[in-house]
Design a protein around this motif. Sequence first.
Motif: not given
Length: 438
Positions: A276-277, A280, A284, A325, A328
């Motif tokens: 996920t990191w 993301v 981002h 999420i 982060y």
Amino acid sequence: MYKIGNARSAALIVAIFSIIVMPALAEEAGVVNSGDTAWVLVSAALVMLMTPAVGLFYGGMVRKKNVLAIIMQSFIILAIISIQWVLFGYSLAFGHDTGRGLIGGLEWLGLNGVGAAPNPDYAATIPASVFMIFQAMFAIITPALITGSFADRMKFSTMMVFSVLWATLVYDPVAHWVWGVGGWIRTLGALDFAGGTVVHITAGISAFAAAIIIGKRLGYGSEDMAPHNVPMTIIGGVLLWFGWFGFNAGSALAANGLAANAFIVTNTAAAAAALTWTFVSWTHGGKPNAVGIVTGGVAGLVAITPGSGFVGVVPAIIIGIGAGIFCYFAMHLRSKRTSIDDSLDVMACHGVGGIWGALATGIFASVAINTAGADGLIYGNPGLVVKQMIAIVAVLAYSFVMTAIILKVLDATMGLRVKDEHEVEGLDVSQHGEKAYL
């Protein structure tokens, strides 16, 4: 033939009795189980490895003039708290409640009465001494986590005194609240299998208090403070992941199916958070940053810790995704929207991850996983979320206030920060007279 048949039947009955009935009776009677004992001892060793792993994880992220200093902080805490724990820390945390569920007594001072016999209040099939040393490793790593918040600027002597005071006045009472027989959070019914509140929330919010009180590093915001050795951080992160199997699966205190579940969900949540990191940060920030990805894995490990003995695989994935999420963006917001110099983002990783994990335990816990736990929100028990929230708020408030008091007293007596010229020179030389690299 009749006699032979009877002999075979008798042998079969004896075998069944020895395999199935005897272990159950032994557990009920508090007899030591060698398999459980071996597993918890190995788990204690795995958790011990995590403290120097924290030093490597943090060491790679500081500038090269401070790498020995931060690794040494983890190492000296391993020595200091090992002594504090056997002298009085264990008794304060797990001794008989002195009233109101706030702190244990001193009947086990110097490990008096803590020996080969099991303590059925905590672990009926392993020696009380094994339970004690397993818990010692949790008490050791927790103040080591805090060191990331004041990297590059705290006096080594003050840090040593702070670690003893913090372990005694923050960690030991909170451990008693949550895990000690008679502790008020345990009595309330809030769940924490392996240290989401006891370890990660206390360390995270205490680190936040330390960052505020000690103040920013010289040159923060204007000088390049990028990690000096990313491979070192990755090695530290991998060792943390490895050691975390002892942290969580060892908390079953037996070599059984619950330990297996904790092992599996620990790995699963860490993987989900790291992935996920990655996505993301890729979306981002434009690139999948290596330090960030490893930090994401650690955040997943943090978040699954309180629920590792209460939730299954699918909730573990959800918990890992949430950690990737929330942690982060907590890190991003701290660096972009505040002037607080939590140097290595201990609050964002451990504090936020621990809070999310404790709440998620209230949502996803199931007695199908652990009959000693409780059903959570999705199984029709919203009350568990309320209990988890009470525990979170209480631990956050107590840890922040007590840490602030300790630091203010130390600042007035010993001083918290090194001299400006020593900070510019680097803590490796000014505090230890050594250099990591020639």
